[in-house]
Design a protein around this motif. Structure first.
Motif, PDB file in Angstrom:
ATOM      1  N   LYS A   1       0.857  -1.178   0.000  1.00  0.00           N
ATOM      2  CA  LYS A   1       0.000   0.000   0.000  1.00  0.00           C
ATOM      3  C   LYS A   1       0.900   1.238   0.000  1.00  0.00           C
ATOM      4  O   LYS A   1       1.549   1.522   0.995  1.00  0.00           O
ATOM      5  CB  LYS A   1      -0.915  -0.019   1.226  1.00  0.00           C
ATOM      6  N   ALA A   2       0.905   1.919  -1.129  1.00  0.00           N
ATOM      7  CA  ALA A   2       1.825   3.049  -1.279  1.00  0.00           C
ATOM      8  C   ALA A   2       1.062   4.359  -1.331  1.00  0.00           C
ATOM      9  O   ALA A   2      -0.018   4.440  -1.915  1.00  0.00           O
ATOM     10  CB  ALA A   2       2.637   2.884  -2.554  1.00  0.00           C
ATOM     11  N   GLY A   3       1.645   5.385  -0.735  1.00  0.00           N
ATOM     12  CA  GLY A   3       1.111   6.745  -0.870  1.00  0.00           C
ATOM     13  C   GLY A   3       1.931   7.449  -1.935  1.00  0.00           C
ATOM     14  O   GLY A   3       3.153   7.284  -1.987  1.00  0.00           O
ATOM     15  N   LEU A   4       1.277   8.215  -2.783  1.00  0.00           N
ATOM     16  CA  LEU A   4       1.991   9.016  -3.791  1.00  0.00           C
ATOM     17  C   LEU A   4       1.769  10.475  -3.433  1.00  0.00           C
ATOM     18  O   LEU A   4       0.633  10.963  -3.488  1.00  0.00           O
ATOM     19  CB  LEU A   4       1.453   8.687  -5.191  1.00  0.00           C
ATOM     20  N   VAL A   5       2.851  11.144  -3.018  1.00  0.00           N
ATOM     21  CA  VAL A   5       2.717  12.518  -2.548  1.00  0.00           C
ATOM     22  C   VAL A   5       3.653  13.433  -3.338  1.00  0.00           C
ATOM     23  O   VAL A   5       4.577  12.974  -4.004  1.00  0.00           O
ATOM     24  CB  VAL A   5       3.013  12.639  -1.029  1.00  0.00           C
ATOM     25  N   GLY A   6       3.405  14.721  -3.234  1.00  0.00           N
ATOM     26  CA  GLY A   6       4.216  15.709  -3.942  1.00  0.00           C
ATOM     27  C   GLY A   6       3.404  16.977  -4.097  1.00  0.00           C
ATOM     28  O   GLY A   6       2.179  16.954  -3.942  1.00  0.00           O
ATOM     29  N   PRO A   7       4.060  18.077  -4.431  1.00  0.00           N
ATOM     30  CA  PRO A   7       3.346  19.355  -4.542  1.00  0.00           C
ATOM     31  C   PRO A   7       2.269  19.343  -5.617  1.00  0.00           C
ATOM     32  O   PRO A   7       2.295  18.485  -6.501  1.00  0.00           O
ATOM     33  CB  PRO A   7       4.454  20.350  -4.933  1.00  0.00           C
TER      34      PRO A   7
ATOM     35  N   SER B   1      22.671  21.756  -7.329  1.00  0.00           N
ATOM     36  CA  SER B   1      22.457  20.359  -7.706  1.00  0.00           C
ATOM     37  C   SER B   1      21.002  19.948  -7.509  1.00  0.00           C
ATOM     38  O   SER B   1      20.525  19.859  -6.382  1.00  0.00           O
ATOM     39  CB  SER B   1      23.353  19.465  -6.848  1.00  0.00           C
ATOM     40  N   GLY B   2      20.296  19.709  -8.607  1.00  0.00           N
ATOM     41  CA  GLY B   2      18.906  19.265  -8.523  1.00  0.00           C
ATOM     42  C   GLY B   2      18.802  17.950  -7.797  1.00  0.00           C
ATOM     43  O   GLY B   2      17.858  17.701  -7.056  1.00  0.00           O
ATOM     44  N   LYS B   3      19.822  17.090  -7.972  1.00  0.00           N
ATOM     45  CA  LYS B   3      19.768  15.758  -7.375  1.00  0.00           C
ATOM     46  C   LYS B   3      19.822  15.812  -5.863  1.00  0.00           C
ATOM     47  O   LYS B   3      19.316  14.944  -5.175  1.00  0.00           O
ATOM     48  CB  LYS B   3      20.925  14.922  -7.904  1.00  0.00           C
ATOM     49  N   GLU B   4      20.496  16.829  -5.324  1.00  0.00           N
ATOM     50  CA  GLU B   4      20.664  16.895  -3.883  1.00  0.00           C
ATOM     51  C   GLU B   4      19.431  17.453  -3.189  1.00  0.00           C
ATOM     52  O   GLU B   4      19.339  17.417  -1.980  1.00  0.00           O
ATOM     53  CB  GLU B   4      21.870  17.784  -3.539  1.00  0.00           C
ATOM     54  N   ARG B   5      18.517  18.028  -3.960  1.00  0.00           N
ATOM     55  CA  ARG B   5      17.383  18.661  -3.327  1.00  0.00           C
ATOM     56  C   ARG B   5      16.483  17.637  -2.645  1.00  0.00           C
ATOM     57  O   ARG B   5      16.251  16.574  -3.147  1.00  0.00           O
ATOM     58  CB  ARG B   5      16.529  19.424  -4.348  1.00  0.00           C
ATOM     59  N   PHE B   6      15.993  17.968  -1.513  1.00  0.00           N
ATOM     60  CA  PHE B   6      15.042  17.092  -0.830  1.00  0.00           C
ATOM     61  C   PHE B   6      14.013  18.026  -0.243  1.00  0.00           C
ATOM     62  O   PHE B   6      14.167  18.572   0.828  1.00  0.00           O
ATOM     63  CB  PHE B   6      15.774  16.323   0.257  1.00  0.00           C
ATOM     64  N   VAL B   7      12.981  18.248  -0.998  1.00  0.00           N
ATOM     65  CA  VAL B   7      12.087  19.359  -0.683  1.00  0.00           C
ATOM     66  C   VAL B   7      11.088  18.991   0.397  1.00  0.00           C
ATOM     67  O   VAL B   7      10.483  17.943   0.363  1.00  0.00           O
ATOM     68  CB  VAL B   7      11.322  19.785  -1.952  1.00  0.00           C
ATOM     69  N   ASN B   8      10.935  19.881   1.359  1.00  0.00           N
ATOM     70  CA  ASN B   8       9.852  19.788   2.332  1.00  0.00           C
ATOM     71  C   ASN B   8       8.803  20.782   1.906  1.00  0.00           C
ATOM     72  O   ASN B   8       8.985  21.974   2.052  1.00  0.00           O
ATOM     73  CB  ASN B   8      10.376  20.254   3.688  1.00  0.00           C
ATOM     74  N   SER B   9       7.704  20.318   1.424  1.00  0.00           N
ATOM     75  CA  SER B   9       6.726  21.283   0.950  1.00  0.00           C
ATOM     76  C   SER B   9       5.529  21.328   1.868  1.00  0.00           C
ATOM     77  O   SER B   9       4.898  20.319   2.118  1.00  0.00           O
ATOM     78  CB  SER B   9       6.264  20.885  -0.450  1.00  0.00           C
ATOM     79  N   ASN B  10       5.196  22.510   2.387  1.00  0.00           N
ATOM     80  CA  ASN B  10       4.002  22.556   3.237  1.00  0.00           C
ATOM     81  C   ASN B  10       2.731  22.484   2.413  1.00  0.00           C
ATOM     82  O   ASN B  10       1.652  22.417   2.931  1.00  0.00           O
ATOM     83  CB  ASN B  10       4.012  23.758   4.167  1.00  0.00           C
TER      84      ASN B  10
END
Ligand SMILES: Nc1ncnc2c1ncn2[C@@H]1O[C@H](COP(=O)(O)OP(=O)(O)OP(=O)(O)O)[C@@H](O)[C@H]1O
Ligand SMILES: [Mg+2]
Length: 313
Positions: free
Chosen positions: A29-35, A286-295
């Motif tokens: 059971k997977a959640g798919l999240v993102g902005p 570096s786009g690869k290093e980004r780890f976004v916390n999005s409210n």
């Protein structure tokens, strides 16, 4: 159950998903999240064949059968003249099967033909296989669950109110007994009571599922894997949404510390070489290093540490 390899898609010339790979095991059971606008709906639409990817492969295991896809905007199919209960039963093809059985029964009475008898028995077997004899009971349970306990079950589905139609369409999809559920923000369609019912329904289900949702508590109670899509990149993490948010906070803190260290090193070097120090530390490129916390994803809204824009946007 499902394997996705090197999937890429652009819409109107803009890359939405680049080189995404993931698998979904049986009962996972997977959640798919993102902005908002990250491409979650697009990914589900690719999985059900409504959007053609530019590259990559989507492979389902033979077991999957019919997929239960609940789109973000859900409605009763246009042109249906079925009554509400019939409409839900048809989610498993049981209404039309029932009609065929009755027609074949009448034909059998008239003709007494052996071929008709064989056809009749085959249809009856199929009805049993689809659990047709307890279907009305199951359909009622789902209808009550989504909050449609007070509609007239004989009322034509297309004459219900907008909100009722949405719930009816949801009930029909959940009644399908599919082995794979792809749910795009299913909580949009329901109230608190129905949300509790849906949570328990999905917790108990043995189907594999991908759920797009922004509701942290709902996801936490169901999922055991989180897939995060942002800036065309999809990453998977074990655990529920809260553990993903904890991980992302740690990663964001590590990134901040790394940036600080780089800035200090540069300042130190510039000082040693006699160049006046810069006021601002450099930003990571570096786009690869980004780890976004999005409210935008966080129902509590206060978790955001840093929001970078996508390089590609
Ligand atoms: N048919 C289309 N043609 C062009 N662009 C599209 C099309 N469908 C979606 N898009 C764009 O693709 C991006 C991803 O859209 P999508 O609906 O998949 O995002 P999402 O993550 O589901 O967003 P939300 O959380 O708001 O539902 C958006 O910028 C959207 O405007
Ligand atoms: Mg969407």
């Amino acid at each position: 159950m499902l394997s996705v390899r090197n999937l890429s898609v652009s819409l109107s010339g803009r890359p939405i998903i680049s080189n995404a790979s993931f698998s979904l095991m049986e009962s996972e059971k997977a959640g798919l999240v993102g902005p908002n606008g990250a491409g979650k709906t697009t990914l589900l639409r690719i999985l059900v064949g409504k959007v053609e990817p530019d590259e990559g492969r989507v492979v389902f295991s033979k077991k999957v059968g019919d997929i239960c896809y609940i789109p973000q905007h859900l409605d009763v199919q246009e042109g249906t003249d079925l009554a509400s209960l019939e409409y839900v039963l048809e989610g498993r093809g049981l209404y039309s099967l029932g009609v065929k059985i009755r027609q074949t029964e009448q034909e059998l009475e008239r003709t007494q033909s052996e071929n008709t008898l064989k056809r009749y028995l085959r249809l009856r077997d199929l009805y049993v296989e689809k659990e047709g004899y307890r279907a009305e009971e199951d359909a009622m349970e789902v209808l009550i669950g989504v909050g449609l306990n007070n509609i007239d079950l004989e009322q034509p589905a297309h004459t219900l109110s907008g909100g009722q139609k949405t719930r009816l369409a949801l009930a029909r999809m959940l009644f399908m007994q599919s082995g794979l559920l792809l749910l795009d923000e299913p909580t949009n369609h329901i109230d608190e009571t129905a949300l509790d019912w849906l949570t328990t329904f999905l917790q108990r289900s043995r189907a594999s599922m991908i759920i797009v949702s922004h509701v942290q508590d709902f996801l936490d109670r169901i999922i055991n894997k989180t897939m995060y899509l942002d800036c065309t990149t999809l990453r998977s993490y074990p655990g529920n949404y809260s553990s993903f948010l904890r991980l992302s906070e740690i990663a964001a803190r590590q990134e901040e510390a790394r940036q600080k260290q780089i800035a200090e090193e540069i300042a130190h070097r510039e000082k040693s070489s006699g160049v006046p120090p810069r006021a601002e530390p450099p930003r990571s490129t570096s786009g690869k290093e980004r780890f976004v916390n999005s409210n935008r994803n966080s129902p509590k809204g206060g978790r955001e540490k840093k929001q970078w824009d996508c390089d590609s946007r």
